[in-house]
Design a protein around this motif. Sequence first.
Motif, short mmCIF file in Angstrom:
data_model
loop_
_atom_site.label_atom_id
_atom_site.label_comp_id
_atom_site.label_asym_id
_atom_site.label_seq_id
_atom_site.Cartn_x
_atom_site.Cartn_y
_atom_site.Cartn_z
N THR A 1 0.84 -1.33 -0.35
CA THR A 1 -0.35 -0.08 -0.32
C THR A 1 0.64 1.04 0.06
O THR A 1 0.90 2.25 -0.43
CB THR A 1 -0.82 0.16 0.93
N ARG A 2 2.05 0.90 0.60
CA ARG A 2 2.89 2.39 0.74
C ARG A 2 3.17 2.76 -0.64
O ARG A 2 3.47 3.98 -1.06
CB ARG A 2 4.03 2.38 1.79
N GLN A 3 3.97 1.60 -1.72
CA GLN A 3 4.63 2.02 -2.72
C GLN A 3 3.33 2.19 -3.71
O GLN A 3 4.16 2.72 -4.92
CB GLN A 3 4.35 0.81 -2.70
N CYS A 4 1.85 1.86 -4.23
CA CYS A 4 1.08 2.05 -4.17
C CYS A 4 0.79 3.43 -4.27
O CYS A 4 0.50 4.64 -5.21
CB CYS A 4 -0.63 0.89 -4.25
N VAL A 5 1.03 4.25 -2.57
CA VAL A 5 0.45 5.42 -3.12
C VAL A 5 1.84 6.23 -3.04
O VAL A 5 1.03 7.40 -3.65
CB VAL A 5 0.54 6.07 -1.28
N LEU A 6 2.90 5.70 -3.48
CA LEU A 6 3.99 6.72 -4.06
C LEU A 6 3.69 6.50 -5.41
O LEU A 6 3.97 7.86 -6.18
CB LEU A 6 5.56 5.59 -3.98
N LEU B 1 0.07 6.63 -6.69
CA LEU B 1 -0.66 7.30 -7.40
C LEU B 1 -0.15 8.86 -7.11
O LEU B 1 -0.84 9.52 -7.59
CB LEU B 1 -1.67 7.09 -6.29
N ARG B 2 0.61 8.52 -6.57
CA ARG B 2 1.07 10.15 -6.58
C ARG B 2 1.93 10.74 -7.52
O ARG B 2 2.24 11.99 -8.13
CB ARG B 2 2.36 10.72 -4.60
N ASN B 3 2.56 9.88 -8.38
CA ASN B 3 3.13 10.25 -9.59
C ASN B 3 2.22 9.44 -10.36
O ASN B 3 3.66 8.94 -11.36
CB ASN B 3 4.53 10.36 -9.26
N ARG C 1 3.19 -4.52 -6.04
CA ARG C 1 3.54 -3.04 -6.58
C ARG C 1 3.52 -3.00 -8.15
O ARG C 1 2.82 -2.81 -9.09
CB ARG C 1 4.16 -1.92 -5.88
N SER D 1 0.60 -2.79 -11.79
CA SER D 1 1.25 -1.50 -12.28
C SER D 1 1.64 -2.17 -14.20
O SER D 1 0.58 -2.12 -14.58
CB SER D 1 2.67 -0.63 -12.23
#
Length: 245
Positions: A10-15, A17-19, A102, A106
Amino acid sequence: MIRDTWLVFTRQCVLVLRNPVWVFVGIFQPLCFLLLFGPLLDRMPGVGGYEAFVPGLLIQLAMFGSMFVGFALIAELRAGVLERMRVTPVSRLALLLGRCLRDIVSLLVQALILVLIALPFGLDVKITDLALAMAMLALIGLLFSAFSYGVALLVRSEDALAPLLNSLVIPLLLLSGILLPLSLGPGWLQTIAQWNPFSWAVDAARALFAGHPGDPDVWKALVIVGALAVAAATWSAREFARSIR
């Protein structure tokens, strides 16, 4: 470990989604092949249509989209992210699996976008065959992302990682018959390609898109790629454990 893997994922997915631009950057090259190279195939007898061309592009996307993820890990090493993990109880295996998961998600999103774009060009594939092809892409994504992370932990330098990965992926790409069937090449080239596991993956993907899920190439490719993915993940997990003690 499952909880830790989910937290890392989830942390890697947030990164991402931010870019999200990197998701579309990854699909740009195969999209160019689809739009600019694909129409030339209609004038080349014996090559096959988009049912033969698109599966090759998907394998190319899986190889290039997952091979270079190690650069982000080197950036995290330089920023001290993994160093801070030493004082946490997080599973070392989860640090790898969360990142690989992740990368696989992707990759599958990019692959589905490519398939949807190819549909108006005449691509026709059954949902069940497409799902099996996506499972094979997920295994290739796990294989290359785990390998990339493991090598990144060894070299710890973008200057060393880039030429090393390029020297590996280019021969694998050319000997897999992604752009054109290897049956068009000389005998010696076909013999060498038999030792390339990704030539089996390309043949399997083309069999699936042609509507032949029972083709022996499909199951041979799944076994070969699956075994290599497990081996790469096991080795890379050991590198993570060795780097974060």
